[in-house]
Structure formats: structure tokens, C-alpha cells
Write a protein that holds these residues in place. Structure first.
Motif, PDB file in Angstrom:
ATOM      1  N   UNK A  35       0.827  -1.207   0.000  1.00 40.72           N
ATOM      2  CA  UNK A  35       0.000   0.000   0.000  1.00 40.72           C
ATOM      3  C   UNK A  35       0.861   1.256   0.000  1.00 40.72           C
ATOM      4  N   UNK A  36       2.057   1.183   0.570  1.00 39.01           N
ATOM      5  CA  UNK A  36       2.924   2.362   0.653  1.00 39.01           C
ATOM      6  C   UNK A  36       3.814   2.540  -0.570  1.00 39.01           C
ATOM      7  N   UNK A  37       3.776   1.598  -1.515  1.00 38.83           N
ATOM      8  CA  UNK A  37       4.629   1.705  -2.709  1.00 38.83           C
ATOM      9  C   UNK A  37       4.175   2.867  -3.577  1.00 38.83           C
TER      10      UNK A  37
ATOM     11  N   UNK B 237      -3.043  -0.445  -7.079  1.00 39.72           N
ATOM     12  CA  UNK B 237      -3.621  -0.090  -8.387  1.00 39.72           C
ATOM     13  C   UNK B 237      -2.844  -0.750  -9.527  1.00 39.72           C
ATOM     14  N   UNK B 238      -1.518  -0.706  -9.453  1.00 39.63           N
ATOM     15  CA  UNK B 238      -0.698  -1.329 -10.494  1.00 39.63           C
ATOM     16  C   UNK B 238      -0.932  -2.842 -10.531  1.00 39.63           C
ATOM     17  N   UNK B 239      -0.980  -3.465  -9.370  1.00 44.82           N
ATOM     18  CA  UNK B 239      -1.196  -4.916  -9.304  1.00 44.82           C
ATOM     19  C   UNK B 239      -2.577  -5.291  -9.817  1.00 44.82           C
ATOM     20  N   UNK B 240      -3.552  -4.448  -9.567  1.00 40.31           N
ATOM     21  CA  UNK B 240      -4.898  -4.739 -10.048  1.00 40.31           C
ATOM     22  C   UNK B 240      -4.947  -4.694 -11.574  1.00 40.31           C
ATOM     23  N   UNK B 241      -4.182  -3.794 -12.201  1.00 34.14           N
ATOM     24  CA  UNK B 241      -4.102  -3.767 -13.671  1.00 34.14           C
ATOM     25  C   UNK B 241      -3.430  -5.027 -14.195  1.00 34.14           C
ATOM     26  N   UNK B 242      -2.382  -5.487 -13.516  1.00 33.19           N
ATOM     27  CA  UNK B 242      -1.723  -6.739 -13.901  1.00 33.19           C
ATOM     28  C   UNK B 242      -2.699  -7.904 -13.757  1.00 33.19           C
TER      29      UNK B 242
ATOM     30  N   UNK C   4      -5.716  -3.632   0.470  1.00 31.02           N
ATOM     31  CA  UNK C   4      -5.253  -3.463   1.842  1.00 31.02           C
ATOM     32  C   UNK C   4      -6.263  -2.652   2.631  1.00 31.02           C
ATOM     33  N   UNK C   5      -6.330  -2.757   3.929  1.00 36.92           N
ATOM     34  CA  UNK C   5      -5.431  -3.510   4.797  1.00 36.92           C
ATOM     35  C   UNK C   5      -5.743  -4.997   4.765  1.00 36.92           C
TER      36      UNK C   5
END
Length: 132
Positions: free
Chosen positions: A60-62, A83-88, A124-125
């Protein structure tokens, strides 16, 4: 241990020793070589799989661009924001592998899970597993 447990343990040890001796004597040298090659091949494949392992760390802090690094034991790790992981996840389904903290979790490719691409990643959390 009691005398009875000692006798049982000794009987089991003797049985295992006799059975292994009989088994070793009955194996042909060709079969032993073939087995050794098979074990070596499996060990090599395991090393390759570990090196090829891909883990997506959602934190979450990335902030910013994805960060990628490799280690011999854990394979390739890519750190992303949620957000980036959800696009992946929309392109290549991911499944939750391990919760690291409330802010971070590890995801791995969901090879056999076809329904994973329809759902969003858990946000997260994250809930930490109960430790005993």
C-alpha cells in the motif's frame, strides 16, 4: 520412554534395516543409475523453478514505478502498488499467496484459476493470519 516403547522402536529399526538391505540387494545397477539420474533431473528442475518463480508484492505504501529484484531462494519479486497490481491482475490472474503485513501481501500467478481474472484483487489492509 518405557521398556515397551524401547522394544517397539528397536523392532521397527530392525525391520527397516532388514527391508532396506533386502531392497538394496535386489536393485540392479542399471536401475540404481536410472534412479540417480531421475533424482538429479528433479533437483535441477527444482532449481530452475525456484529461479523462475515470480512473486508480486503488493504494498500500500509503494509509490512510483514497479520495482523488480531477484534472489536465489525466492526467485523474481516485483513490488507494485495495489492499483498497479490490479491492472496486472486484469491481464494475468493473480492469487493471494501470503500476507506480509496489513499493508503488504504476496501474490503469485493463478495458473489454473480462471475466475480470478473476473474479480479484483483484495485491497489493503490485509488481515494477518492468526499465530498460535
Amino acid at each position: 520412554m518405557s521398556r515397551f516403547e524401547d522394544e517397539i522402536a528397536a523392532a521397527v529399526d530392525k525391520l527397516v534395516a532388514v527391508e532396506f538391505t533386502t531392497l538394496i540387494e535386489s536393485i540392479t545397477p542399471e536401475a540404481a543409475c536410472k534412479f540417480q539420474r531421475l533424482v538429479s533431473d528433479l533437483q535441477r528442475e527444482l532449481r530452475v523453478m525456484r529461479q523462475a518463480q515470480l512473486t508480486i508484492v503488493v504494498d500500500r505504501t509503494h509509490q512510483g514505478r514497479p520495482m523488480s529484484y531477484e534472489s536465489p531462494d525466492e526467485g523474481r519479486r516485483i513490488e507494485l502498488s495495489w492499483d498497479q497490481a490490479n491492472r496486472v491482475h486484469q491481464l494475468t490472474p493473480l492469487r493471494l499467496h501470503q500476507v506480509i503485513s496489513e499493508d503488504a501481501a504476496e501474490f503469485v500467478p493463478a495458473v489454473a484459476d480462471k475466475t480470478a481474472s473476473e474479480a479484483r484483487l483484495p485491497a489493503p489492509p490485509y488481515r494477518m493470519p492468526i499465530e498460535y
